[in-house]
Design a protein around this motif. Structure first.
Motif, PDB file in Angstrom:
ATOM      1  N   ILE A   1      47.056  27.563  40.918  1.00 57.49           N
ATOM      2  CA  ILE A   1      45.913  28.385  41.328  1.00 57.49           C
ATOM      3  C   ILE A   1      45.593  29.369  40.208  1.00 57.49           C
ATOM      4  CG2 ILE A   1      45.033  29.930  43.118  1.00 57.49           C
ATOM      5  CD1 ILE A   1      47.141  28.630  44.987  1.00 57.49           C
ATOM      6  N   ASP A   2      44.676  28.944  39.349  1.00 57.01           N
ATOM      7  CA  ASP A   2      44.354  29.745  38.177  1.00 57.01           C
ATOM      8  C   ASP A   2      42.835  29.871  38.079  1.00 57.01           C
ATOM      9  OD1 ASP A   2      44.373  31.073  35.792  1.00 57.01           O
ATOM     10  OD2 ASP A   2      44.643  29.248  34.583  1.00 57.01           O
ATOM     11  N   HIS A   3      42.329  30.898  38.745  1.00 60.05           N
ATOM     12  CA  HIS A   3      40.886  31.144  38.774  1.00 60.05           C
ATOM     13  C   HIS A   3      40.052  29.897  39.014  1.00 60.05           C
ATOM     14  CE1 HIS A   3      42.668  34.619  36.750  1.00 60.05           C
ATOM     15  NE2 HIS A   3      41.759  35.282  37.469  1.00 60.05           N
ATOM     16  N   PRO A   4      40.293  29.234  40.136  1.00 58.41           N
ATOM     17  CA  PRO A   4      39.483  28.045  40.436  1.00 58.41           C
ATOM     18  C   PRO A   4      38.028  28.429  40.693  1.00 58.41           C
ATOM     19  CG  PRO A   4      40.831  28.664  42.336  1.00 58.41           C
ATOM     20  CD  PRO A   4      41.258  29.547  41.215  1.00 58.41           C
ATOM     21  N   LYS A   5      37.134  27.581  40.222  1.00 58.16           N
ATOM     22  CA  LYS A   5      35.703  27.861  40.408  1.00 58.16           C
ATOM     23  C   LYS A   5      35.152  27.103  41.623  1.00 58.16           C
ATOM     24  CE  LYS A   5      34.483  30.298  36.680  1.00 58.16           C
ATOM     25  NZ  LYS A   5      35.699  31.147  36.913  1.00 58.16           N
ATOM     26  N   ARG A   6      35.777  25.953  41.893  1.00 58.24           N
ATOM     27  CA  ARG A   6      35.302  25.151  43.023  1.00 58.24           C
ATOM     28  C   ARG A   6      36.529  24.757  43.853  1.00 58.24           C
ATOM     29  NH1 ARG A   6      33.019  21.507  38.468  1.00 58.24           N
ATOM     30  NH2 ARG A   6      35.030  22.319  37.784  1.00 58.24           N
ATOM     31  N   ILE A   7      36.500  25.148  45.117  1.00 56.33           N
ATOM     32  CA  ILE A   7      37.677  24.935  45.964  1.00 56.33           C
ATOM     33  C   ILE A   7      37.251  24.170  47.219  1.00 56.33           C
ATOM     34  CG2 ILE A   7      39.555  26.095  47.232  1.00 56.33           C
ATOM     35  CD1 ILE A   7      38.753  28.590  45.376  1.00 56.33           C
TER      36      ILE A   7
ATOM     37  N   GLN B   1      41.708  30.949  55.588  1.00 58.45           N
ATOM     38  CA  GLN B   1      42.128  30.796  54.192  1.00 58.45           C
ATOM     39  C   GLN B   1      40.933  30.691  53.249  1.00 58.45           C
ATOM     40  OE1 GLN B   1      44.869  27.463  54.045  1.00 58.45           O
ATOM     41  NE2 GLN B   1      46.603  28.778  54.583  1.00 58.45           N
ATOM     42  N   ALA B   2      39.864  30.036  53.730  1.00 59.93           N
ATOM     43  CA  ALA B   2      38.664  29.915  52.893  1.00 59.93           C
ATOM     44  C   ALA B   2      38.100  31.299  52.588  1.00 59.93           C
ATOM     45  CB  ALA B   2      37.627  29.049  53.597  1.00 59.93           C
ATOM     46  N   CYS B   3      38.056  32.149  53.623  1.00 58.56           N
ATOM     47  CA  CYS B   3      37.548  33.510  53.424  1.00 58.56           C
ATOM     48  C   CYS B   3      38.458  34.283  52.468  1.00 58.56           C
ATOM     49  CB  CYS B   3      37.463  34.262  54.749  1.00 58.56           C
ATOM     50  SG  CYS B   3      36.286  33.541  55.889  1.00 58.56           S
ATOM     51  N   GLU B   4      39.766  34.122  52.680  1.00 60.52           N
ATOM     52  CA  GLU B   4      40.712  34.871  51.853  1.00 60.52           C
ATOM     53  C   GLU B   4      40.611  34.469  50.382  1.00 60.52           C
ATOM     54  OE1 GLU B   4      44.726  35.801  54.249  1.00 60.52           O
ATOM     55  OE2 GLU B   4      44.031  33.751  54.496  1.00 60.52           O
ATOM     56  N   ILE B   5      40.505  33.174  50.137  1.00 59.30           N
ATOM     57  CA  ILE B   5      40.484  32.753  48.727  1.00 59.30           C
ATOM     58  C   ILE B   5      39.148  33.109  48.090  1.00 59.30           C
ATOM     59  CG2 ILE B   5      39.686  30.344  48.866  1.00 59.30           C
ATOM     60  CD1 ILE B   5      42.285  29.861  46.987  1.00 59.30           C
ATOM     61  N   LYS B   6      38.110  33.088  48.926  1.00 60.67           N
ATOM     62  CA  LYS B   6      36.797  33.515  48.412  1.00 60.67           C
ATOM     63  C   LYS B   6      36.862  34.995  48.033  1.00 60.67           C
ATOM     64  CE  LYS B   6      32.256  33.312  47.867  1.00 60.67           C
ATOM     65  NZ  LYS B   6      31.526  32.467  46.920  1.00 60.67           N
ATOM     66  N   ALA B   7      37.576  35.774  48.838  1.00 57.11           N
ATOM     67  CA  ALA B   7      37.720  37.205  48.529  1.00 57.11           C
ATOM     68  C   ALA B   7      38.492  37.398  47.212  1.00 57.11           C
ATOM     69  CB  ALA B   7      38.441  37.906  49.678  1.00 57.11           C
ATOM     70  N   GLU B   8      39.442  36.505  46.944  1.00 53.47           N
ATOM     71  CA  GLU B   8      40.202  36.581  45.697  1.00 53.47           C
ATOM     72  C   GLU B   8      39.349  36.171  44.503  1.00 53.47           C
ATOM     73  OE1 GLU B   8      43.226  37.681  45.125  1.00 53.47           O
ATOM     74  OE2 GLU B   8      43.619  38.070  47.258  1.00 53.47           O
ATOM     75  N   PHE B   9      38.559  35.112  44.690  1.00 50.58           N
ATOM     76  CA  PHE B   9      37.732  34.589  43.593  1.00 50.58           C
ATOM     77  C   PHE B   9      36.278  34.597  44.028  1.00 50.58           C
ATOM     78  CE2 PHE B   9      41.858  32.305  43.516  1.00 50.58           C
ATOM     79  CZ  PHE B   9      42.375  32.880  42.359  1.00 50.58           C
ATOM     80  N   PRO B  10      35.628  35.765  43.966  1.00 48.79           N
ATOM     81  CA  PRO B  10      34.291  35.892  44.550  1.00 48.79           C
ATOM     82  C   PRO B  10      33.249  34.949  43.934  1.00 48.79           C
ATOM     83  CG  PRO B  10      35.218  38.044  44.029  1.00 48.79           C
ATOM     84  CD  PRO B  10      36.119  37.041  43.403  1.00 48.79           C
ATOM     85  N   ASP B  11      33.461  34.518  42.699  1.00 47.32           N
ATOM     86  CA  ASP B  11      32.440  33.630  42.133  1.00 47.32           C
ATOM     87  C   ASP B  11      32.763  32.147  42.343  1.00 47.32           C
ATOM     88  OD1 ASP B  11      34.600  33.943  40.546  1.00 47.32           O
ATOM     89  OD2 ASP B  11      33.515  33.945  38.628  1.00 47.32           O
ATOM     90  N   ALA B  12      33.790  31.869  43.135  1.00 38.98           N
ATOM     91  CA  ALA B  12      34.120  30.459  43.385  1.00 38.98           C
ATOM     92  C   ALA B  12      33.239  29.909  44.502  1.00 38.98           C
ATOM     93  CB  ALA B  12      35.586  30.324  43.765  1.00 38.98           C
ATOM     94  N   GLN B  13      32.995  28.602  44.427  1.00 40.25           N
ATOM     95  CA  GLN B  13      32.273  27.931  45.511  1.00 40.25           C
ATOM     96  C   GLN B  13      33.330  27.278  46.402  1.00 40.25           C
ATOM     97  OE1 GLN B  13      29.895  27.383  47.834  1.00 40.25           O
ATOM     98  NE2 GLN B  13      28.490  27.420  46.097  1.00 40.25           N
ATOM     99  N   VAL B  14      33.258  27.578  47.705  1.00 38.75           N
ATOM    100  CA  VAL B  14      34.290  27.057  48.610  1.00 38.75           C
ATOM    101  C   VAL B  14      33.653  26.113  49.644  1.00 38.75           C
ATOM    102  CG1 VAL B  14      36.144  27.640  50.223  1.00 38.75           C
ATOM    103  CG2 VAL B  14      35.617  29.180  48.321  1.00 38.75           C
ATOM    104  N   TYR B  15      34.243  24.917  49.748  1.00 41.85           N
ATOM    105  CA  TYR B  15      33.762  23.926  50.719  1.00 41.85           C
ATOM    106  C   TYR B  15      34.833  23.677  51.776  1.00 41.85           C
ATOM    107  CZ  TYR B  15      30.695  22.631  46.788  1.00 41.85           C
ATOM    108  OH  TYR B  15      29.799  22.627  45.762  1.00 41.85           O
TER     109      TYR B  15
END
Lengths: 628, 342
Positions: B144-150, B179-193
């Motif tokens: 988990i290293d600054h993922p852009k698309r999760i 978890q989707a919300c949490e990881i989005k909070a960690e990486f705000p510019d990531a796109q989460v599906y």
């Protein structure tokens, strides 16, 4: 004793009959036999003509051509003797059962042949060509008398041979009776439930030869006989006195024969006469197109209902699934019971084991696919999108084109293994469906969706041909089988990765480092029975570690349970099959199960306590460290 | 007279039952097979729907044990059924004559490697829900290293007959959204599906969480199962799915794929289950005596169940079952005292 018998059986005196029996060659007792065989022959003749008429014209031409081609004609003769008379296929698997079948078939055949020889040699020509000639060979001991004290050497040789083969048949009949009580003694766990006609024919068949023995024994002091019949005759005379009443036994013998021939067309014993037809059709290269007509009908009536397919079928790990065996498919096809035929046809896993082990060689899996196509081909779909696949051919002029297929793409460790092996061996290859591809068509074929399958096959064929490759490498046996059988790819070698890797090792392009791991290899149905590849994977794996045996392997191997072939078998039943197959694989306590099919890999991985690996994965794991 | 009550399992159900029984005047013995108490809860970071810290909840539970005997790293070596009790030999050599046994053995997470098409254990960038919770807790995971698309894949090993389980695991939908919300909070510019079949947001505030995930976090929910995953040379993942709402096939490239492994029966339990002659369901969970009124009882007298041993449960449900089981055990022991001995 004699008085009691003569009260019970008010029959004519033997000596009074002697005179009119020999010259006429006729006695009323032959009537049951005569009516039975007349019925049977006319029934068969009409059936044969109808069947020949229902063959497509091109198939009829093929058949005629095959009969005069020396190669196929020779194969016909060999197959007729090996399959119909000697039952070599059963001998190989179950010797006792083979003995039983060949004793009845070959023994009876010899009795008929020798009977005719006797007539030809000993009956005066002017008699044998008259009205009596029909019955001389069958009831020779009744019509032709030779004083035992005055027989020639040639005559006594025939007496001996006839007695010998009668004893041979009787030993077979004895085993058959024993098999009804304890089939496992002859190597069969399950046997078929006989239908009513089967029972009538069965009991008639059982009684024919003991009655023949009795009839001939009762007559042996008058007609002559050898070690069996003459000795029995001495015993009978000692028991019942010199004047034996022979007529009831000849009547009984004739009735048993008549009953058997009468019941034959409706029973399993039809196969005795239809199997030769199937052999001729098969050797002529005919394919099943429709059931209940032509080749399909020949297959149905050639089934001997012996039930060897019952033990072969992997579904029968649960007794409730016995009813889906090939033998019952054919029984219900014969009875035109559509609902049951459909249900049985859809359930099958298409592992091909029943066809492989069938003594008659009935291809029941192919019949099931034809049956499926009757109901499944009607669904209309659009296939326009397939053209994009045909157009997106990866350029691979003169190279190896690797086609992973859908199932391999769902089991990525196979792709990893294959790519690593190819790269290590320095093979110049192109990954055909890296970005996604089209189904090879085999699952559609198995589901009876032949029209859709043809569309997919054509699109893939265009893609492969325009890629310019010279070798098509596949890792999925399901794809492999359909590529080999249904794709017309001139100039392109189609090869499975087990063969390809074995060649790489044999030619020194690839080397492996052996360790002490104990492997067992599972033969995937489509690769083993389907394409006949058994040795290549074993040759390679024995260079990776120690290769253990499975309790059922090669053509006896069991389906993993995950087969795409079944349309309706539920996951619970599939799970039981998987567990059963795993048990056979773990017979010698291997440390790792290896298979060469993505579907087997996936199915076993979910249930196995022992690690399950793919063939290429194992090879990739045993490459020398320097190159790995 | 003091009675012995054996509690098998030191997860939330076992802990809560032990705490509820500790003042009953009986002798409570709690055993846990791993080296720490807490079960799966000890591995979790925060809990849906409101994001309370799992550690805080667990600490409260352990604190309320307060004097109960417990053994970690202890399993059952042998268990025998006696007339009115169970004779148990523990793996640490202690033997217990238990008047009542509570099975609070919990569950196993589905082994995601068995869904090979998703590539867990084969592709580096595929992780499970439990792996992600580990990262939330420890921040230690090189994958988990600054993922852009999760991407999140729901129902991995649940509602999937092919993988051997028809049933819903009940908690993964809410966990995935959390978890989707949490990881989005960690990486705000990531796109989460989130790839889902349908979202089973049955509990209090769950639906609010789902709404918040879309409105505040911009999580994209795609109705459709992932069909296959392939790894690219740069270790990114190409994920194929079908958007069944628009009836279109879909191909996305992702840096991280999280598999929502479902709840499966505990494999460790099998020998004990067999020794106790307990029936299991088709899906492998222990059968309760009936599914409405006697949820905490089994077919054996004196043998009780609580929590995920009988099937997937949320944490509040598990705790409620543990308290109910405690009451049932006490009333069973009281009734037993009144009966004349054989």
């Amino acid at each position: 004793m004699m008085n009691l018998l003569s009260l019970l059986l008010p029959l004519q005196d033997v000596s009074a009959e002697v005179i009119d029996r020999i010259p006429s060659g006729y006695n009323h007792f032959i009537l049951p036999y005569f009516i039975g065989i007349l019925f049977c022959i006319s029934w068969l003749l009409v059936g044969l003509l109808r069947n020949l008429a229902s063959l497509p014209a091109e198939d009829r031409k093929r058949l005629a051509l095959s009969l005069v081609t020396p190669k196929t004609a020779w194969k016909n003769i060999r197959d007729l003797f090996c399959d119909c008379l000697f039952h070599t296929k059963i001998w190989k698997r179950k010797p006792l059962l083979g003995y039983m079948h060949s004793a009845i078939a070959f023994g009876w055949f010899m009795l008929i042949i020798l009977g005719h020889c006797e007539v030809a040699l000993f009956v005066p020509k002017h008699l044998s060509f008259k009205e009596g000639n029909l019955f001389y060979p069958i009831f020779y001991r009744f019509f032709v008398w030779a004083n035992p004290e005055h027989t020639t050497l040639r005559g006594s040789l025939f007496f001996f041979l006839m007695d010998f083969f009668l004893l041979y048949v009787l030993s077979g009949i004895g085993l058959a009776m024993f098999k009804r009580i304890r089939s496992i003694a002859l190597g069969m766990r399950h046997t078929t439930k006989p239908s009513l006609a089967d029972r009538v024919a069965l009991y008639a068949l059982w009684s024919i030869f003991p009655l023949r023995l009795l009839a001939e024994s009762f007559t042996a002091n008058l007609s002559g006989g050898s070690f069996l019949t003459y000795s029995a005759n001495v015993l009978l005379r000692w028991l019942f006195g010199e004047n034996l009443y022979i007529m009831p036994w000849w009547w009984a013998y004739s009735i048993a024969l008549g009953l058997f021939f009468f019941a034959m067309p409706f029973s399993r014993y039809m196969h005795i006469l239809t199997e030769p037809l199937l052999i001729l059709y098969r050797n002529a290269g005919l394919k099943i197109r429709t059931l209940n007509r032509g080749f399909g009908e020949a297959e149905i009536y050639a089934c001997s209902s012996c039930g060897l397919c019952l033990d072969a079928c992997p579904m029968n790990i649960q007794k409730k699934n016995l009813r889906f065996s090939s033998v019952y498919l054919i029984r219900f096809l014969r009875r035109h019971n559509q609902a049951k035929v459909d249900r049985i046809a859809d359930k099958c896993l298409q592992c091909g084991k029943c066809a492989q082990l069938c003594p008659v060689g009935v291809n029941a899996p192919a019949m099931r696919v034809v049956q499926r196509s009757l109901s499944n081909n009607v669904i209309p779909y659009h296939y326009a999108y397939m053209q994009d696949v045909a157009a997106a051919a990866p350029a691979s002029q003169g190279k190896v084109l690797y086609f992973a297929g859908c199932m391999t793409r769902l089991t990525p460790r196979i792709i990893k293994g294959v790519e690593k092996v190819l790269q290590t061996a320095g093979i110049d290859y192109v990954f055909a469906d890296k970005e996604g591809g089209l189904c090879c068509g085999r699952p559609l074929m198995l589901a009876g969706r032949t029209d859709a399958a043809r569309k997919a096959i054509e699109a893939n064929r265009q893609m492969i041909l325009s890629s310019g490759c010279t070798t098509l490498l596949v890792s999925c046996p399901i794809c492999y089988k359909v590529f080999r059988e249904e794709y017309d790819l001139p100039g392109i070698r189609i090869v499975h990765y087990t063969e390809f890797i074995q060649e790489l090792i044999a030619s020194g392009k690839l080397s492996m480092e052996k360790d002490g791991t104990r492997y067992v290899y599972h033969d995937p149905c489509e690769l083993g029975r389907g394409c006949g590849i058994y040795e290549e994977p074993r040759a390679v794996l024995s260079q990776a570690g120690t290769l253990c045996h499975a309790s059922k392997e090669r053509d006896e191997s069991l389906c993993c349970g995950g087969s795409l072939g079944s349309l309706t078998l539920n996951y619970k039943d599939r799970g039981k099959i998987t567990e059963g197959a795993l048990e056979t694989l773990l017979a010698e306590n291997p440390e790792c199960i290896v298979t060469a099919c993505p579907l087997c890999l996936k199915t076993f991985s979910e249930k196995s306590a022992v690690p399950v690996k793919d063939f290429a994965e194992v090879v990739a794991g045993h490459l020398p460290q320097a190159s790995a | 007279m003091k009675k012995n009550i054996l509690i098998i399992g030191g997860g939330p159900a076992g802990l809560e039952a032990a705490a509820s029984l500790k003042h009953s005047g009986n002798n409570i013995i709690l055993i846990e097979k791993s080296h720490q108490l807490g079960g799966h809860l000890a591995r979790w970071d925060r809990l849906f729907p409101d994001g309370i810290r799992a550690r805080e909840v667990l600490d409260k539970m352990i604190a309320s044990l307060d004097g109960v005997n417990y053994f970690t790293d202890t399993d059952i070596a042998q268990i025998n059924i006696l007339d009115r009790s169970y004779s148990v030999i523990l793996s640490n050599g202690i033997s217990v004559l238990a008047d009542a046994v509570l099975m609070a053995t919990g569950f196993d997470l589905f082994d995601a490697r068995k869904k090979e098409e998703y590539g867990y254990g084969i592709y580096d960038q595929v992780i499970t829900n439990a792996d992600l919770e580990d990262w939330f807790r420890t921040r230690e995971d090189s994958r988990i290293d600054h993922p852009k698309r999760i991407g999140f894949v729901h129902c991995v090993g649940s509602r999937d007959e092919k993988s051997g389980c028809r049933a819903c695991s009940k908690v993964c939908c809410a966990t995935a959204v959390k978890q989707a919300c949490e990881i989005k909070a960690e990486f705000p510019d990531a796109q989460v599906y989130c790839f889902y079949m349908d979202l089973r947001m049955f509990g209090k505030h769950y639906e609010d969480l789902y709404l918040k995930a879309q409105k505040e976090y911009g999580i994209r929910f795609i109705r459709g199962r992932v069909s296959e995953v392939a790894e690219q040379i740069d270790k990114t993942l190409q994920v194929k799915a079908e958007d069944t709402l628009s009836s279109k096939p879909l191909k996305v490239t992702l840096d991280l794929l999280v598999l929502m492994s479902g709840i499966r029966p505990s494999q460790n339990l099998e020998p004990v289950r067999k020794a106790l002659q307990l029936a299991k369901d088709d899906d492998g969970f222990i059968n309760e005596r009936d599914a409405v009124y006697e949820l905490q009882k089994t077919s054996m007298p004196g043998l009780f169940v609580a929590g995920a041993v009988t099937g997937p449960k949320t944490l509040p449900d598990t705790l409620a079952e543990a308290r109910a089981a405690a009451l049932q055990i006490l009333s069973y022991l009281a009734d037993n005292d009144k009966k004349p001995a054989k």
